[in-house]
Design a protein around this motif. Structure first.
Motif, PDB file in Angstrom:
ATOM      1  N   SER A   1       0.810  -1.173   0.035  1.00  0.00           N
ATOM      2  CA  SER A   1      -0.040   0.221   0.136  1.00  0.00           C
ATOM      3  C   SER A   1       0.841   1.197  -0.074  1.00  0.00           C
ATOM      4  O   SER A   1       1.731   1.548   1.039  1.00  0.00           O
TER       5      SER A   1
ATOM      6  N   TYR B   1      -4.872   7.845   2.091  1.00  0.00           N
ATOM      7  CA  TYR B   1      -5.920   6.633   2.097  1.00  0.00           C
ATOM      8  C   TYR B   1      -5.609   6.329   0.645  1.00  0.00           C
ATOM      9  O   TYR B   1      -5.558   6.886  -0.481  1.00  0.00           O
TER      10      TYR B   1
ATOM     11  N   ALA C   1      -4.669   2.125  -1.349  1.00  0.00           N
ATOM     12  CA  ALA C   1      -3.419   1.329  -1.587  1.00  0.00           C
ATOM     13  C   ALA C   1      -2.532   1.597  -2.881  1.00  0.00           C
ATOM     14  O   ALA C   1      -1.325   1.722  -2.884  1.00  0.00           O
TER      15      ALA C   1
ATOM     16  N   GLU D   1      -2.602   6.762  -4.061  1.00  0.00           N
ATOM     17  CA  GLU D   1      -3.120   7.372  -2.602  1.00  0.00           C
ATOM     18  C   GLU D   1      -3.691   8.735  -2.765  1.00  0.00           C
ATOM     19  O   GLU D   1      -3.006   9.373  -3.220  1.00  0.00           O
TER      20      GLU D   1
ATOM     21  N   ILE E   1      -2.084  -4.058  -7.348  1.00  0.00           N
ATOM     22  CA  ILE E   1      -2.011  -3.729  -5.932  1.00  0.00           C
ATOM     23  C   ILE E   1      -3.340  -3.212  -5.562  1.00  0.00           C
ATOM     24  O   ILE E   1      -3.915  -3.477  -4.417  1.00  0.00           O
ATOM     25  N   GLY E   2      -4.188  -2.481  -6.387  1.00  0.00           N
ATOM     26  CA  GLY E   2      -5.401  -2.056  -5.930  1.00  0.00           C
ATOM     27  C   GLY E   2      -6.587  -3.219  -5.794  1.00  0.00           C
ATOM     28  O   GLY E   2      -7.262  -3.218  -4.995  1.00  0.00           O
TER      29      GLY E   2
ATOM     30  N   ALA F   1      -5.673  -5.522  -2.746  1.00  0.00           N
ATOM     31  CA  ALA F   1      -5.684  -4.712  -1.301  1.00  0.00           C
ATOM     32  C   ALA F   1      -6.641  -4.934  -0.556  1.00  0.00           C
ATOM     33  O   ALA F   1      -7.845  -4.704  -0.903  1.00  0.00           O
TER      34      ALA F   1
ATOM     35  N   LEU G   1      -5.246  -2.413   4.207  1.00  0.00           N
ATOM     36  CA  LEU G   1      -4.083  -1.856   3.380  1.00  0.00           C
ATOM     37  C   LEU G   1      -4.424  -0.595   2.667  1.00  0.00           C
ATOM     38  O   LEU G   1      -3.637   0.001   2.015  1.00  0.00           O
ATOM     39  N   GLN G   2      -5.551  -0.028   3.173  1.00  0.00           N
ATOM     40  CA  GLN G   2      -5.977   1.279   2.369  1.00  0.00           C
ATOM     41  C   GLN G   2      -5.288   2.346   3.249  1.00  0.00           C
ATOM     42  O   GLN G   2      -5.584   3.703   2.789  1.00  0.00           O
ATOM     43  N   GLY G   3      -4.824   2.197   4.403  1.00  0.00           N
ATOM     44  CA  GLY G   3      -3.965   3.170   5.099  1.00  0.00           C
ATOM     45  C   GLY G   3      -4.850   4.008   6.127  1.00  0.00           C
ATOM     46  O   GLY G   3      -4.275   4.358   7.060  1.00  0.00           O
TER      47      GLY G   3
ATOM     48  N   GLN H   1     -11.706   1.196  -4.118  1.00  0.00           N
ATOM     49  CA  GLN H   1     -11.500   2.144  -2.942  1.00  0.00           C
ATOM     50  C   GLN H   1     -12.821   2.679  -2.827  1.00  0.00           C
ATOM     51  O   GLN H   1     -12.812   3.808  -2.184  1.00  0.00           O
TER      52      GLN H   1
END
Length: 254
Positions: free
Chosen positions: A60, A142, A144, A147, A183-184, A187, A191-193, A253
Motif C-alpha cells: 500500500s 488513503y 493502496a 493514494e 495492487i488495487g 488490497a 491496506l488502504q492506510g 476504493q
C-alpha cells in the motif's frame, strides 16, 4: 516553523540525486521511506543527510506515505516524489505558507512533463490538484494505489506548479498499469492506510467535487473570463468527478 520533506523510493538513485540537490537547502529534515532499493538510492539519501527508513513494501502506497509522515519531527511536512521538480521561488514560498495560522494544509497544481519536454497541463482532461504541504498531525493518506491525501482541517489552494517528469509518453506502459491494477485489486481494507467507511468516503468525495469547482473558478481565476471561464470550470469539474469515480471503482476504493 520547521518543515520536513518526505519521499518514498525504490531504485531511484538518479532521480533522487536531482531531487535532494534541489530541495535540501529548503527543508529542516528529509525523510526517505525506501522499499529495499537494490541500487544506490540509500547511499544517495544518506549523503544528503536524509533519515532513511528501509522496509519491505507493505502492499500500500498510503501506508508507506503515512509511515514517513509519522516519522518526521517537524510540525509541517511536504510530500514529494523523486521524479518531481520545483522551482526556487516555489520552495522559498513554503516556509511563508507555514507561518499563516489560517490553514492546516495547502494544495498545488501538478503538471506532467513528457520525455520530450512537452508539458501536459491537463493530463487527465482536467488540471490535477494535490495536497502536498500540511501540518504533520492533520495529514494522512488513503488508498493502496494512487493514494489520496486526507486532511483534518482547512485547505488553501495555491495555483503554483509541481512538475512531474514522466519516464514514458502519454499512456501508462502496460506493465506498469497491470502492476498498479494488481495492487488495487488485491488490497484488503487494512491496506488502504486509513479506516474510512464507504459512506464517509462518499461524503468526502462529494465535498471534493465542490472544492475543486471553487478552486477552478476562483483559485485559477477562470471567473475573469466570463461565461467561457465558468463553462471551462464546469467542464474541468465534470472531468475531475468522472475520472475520480472511475478510478475509485476500478481500484476497489469505494
Amino acid at each position: 516553523m520547521g518543515i520536513s520533506a518526505c519521499l518514498i523510493t525504490k531504485n531511484e538513485e538518479d532521480a533522487l540525486t536531482r531531487s535532494l540537490a534541489m530541495i535540501s537547502p529548503y527543508f529542516d529534515e528529509i525523510v526517505v521511506v525506501d522499499g529495499m532499493s537494490e541500487d544506490k538510492t540509500v547511499e544517495v539519501a544518506t549523503r544528503f543527510g536524509a533519515v532513511v527508513i528501509q522496509r519491505e513494501f507493505s502492499g500500500s502506497f498510503a501506508i508507506e506515505r503515512n509511515c514517513g509522515i509519522e516519522r518526521v519531527h517537524n510540525d509541517w511536512v511536504f510530500i514529494l516524489d523523486p521524479d518531481e521538480t520545483l522551482g526556487p521561488e516555489f520552495l522559498s514560498m513554503l516556509r511563508d505558507l507555514t507561518s499563516s495560522k489560517g490553514y492546516d494544509a495547502y494544495s498545488f497544481l501538478r503538471y506532467d512533463v513528457l520525455p520530450d519536454g512537452t508539458v501536459l497541463e491537463t493530463p487527465c482532461g482536467h488540471p490535477e490538484i494535490h495536497v502536498r504541504l500540511a501540518k504533520k498531525d492533520r495529514l494522512r493518506y488513503y488508498g493502496a494505489i494512487h493514494e489520496k491525501a486526507v486532511v483534518d482541517g482547512k485547505i488553501k489552494f495555491i495555483p503554483e506548479v509541481i512538475y512531474h517528469h514522466r519516464g514514458y509518453f502519454e499512456d501508462y506502459p502496460q506493465e506498469k498499469k497491470e502492476r498498479f491494477d494488481a495492487i488495487g485489486r488485491d488490497a484488503s481494507s487494512d491496506l488502504q492506510g486509513l479506516n474510512i467507511s464507504s459512506r464517509a468516503l462518499f461524503v468526502r468525495n462529494v465535498k471534493l467535487v465542490f472544492h475543486y469547482f471553487r478552486n477552478m473558478l476562483v483559485g485559477m481565476k477562470l471567473y475573469r473570463r466570463g461565461p467561457s471561464g465558468i463553462i471551462r470550470a464546469i467542464r474541468y469539474t465534470y472531468s475531475f468527478a468522472s475520472y475520480g469515480l472511475k478510478q475509485y471503482i476500478r481500484l476497489g476504493q469505494i
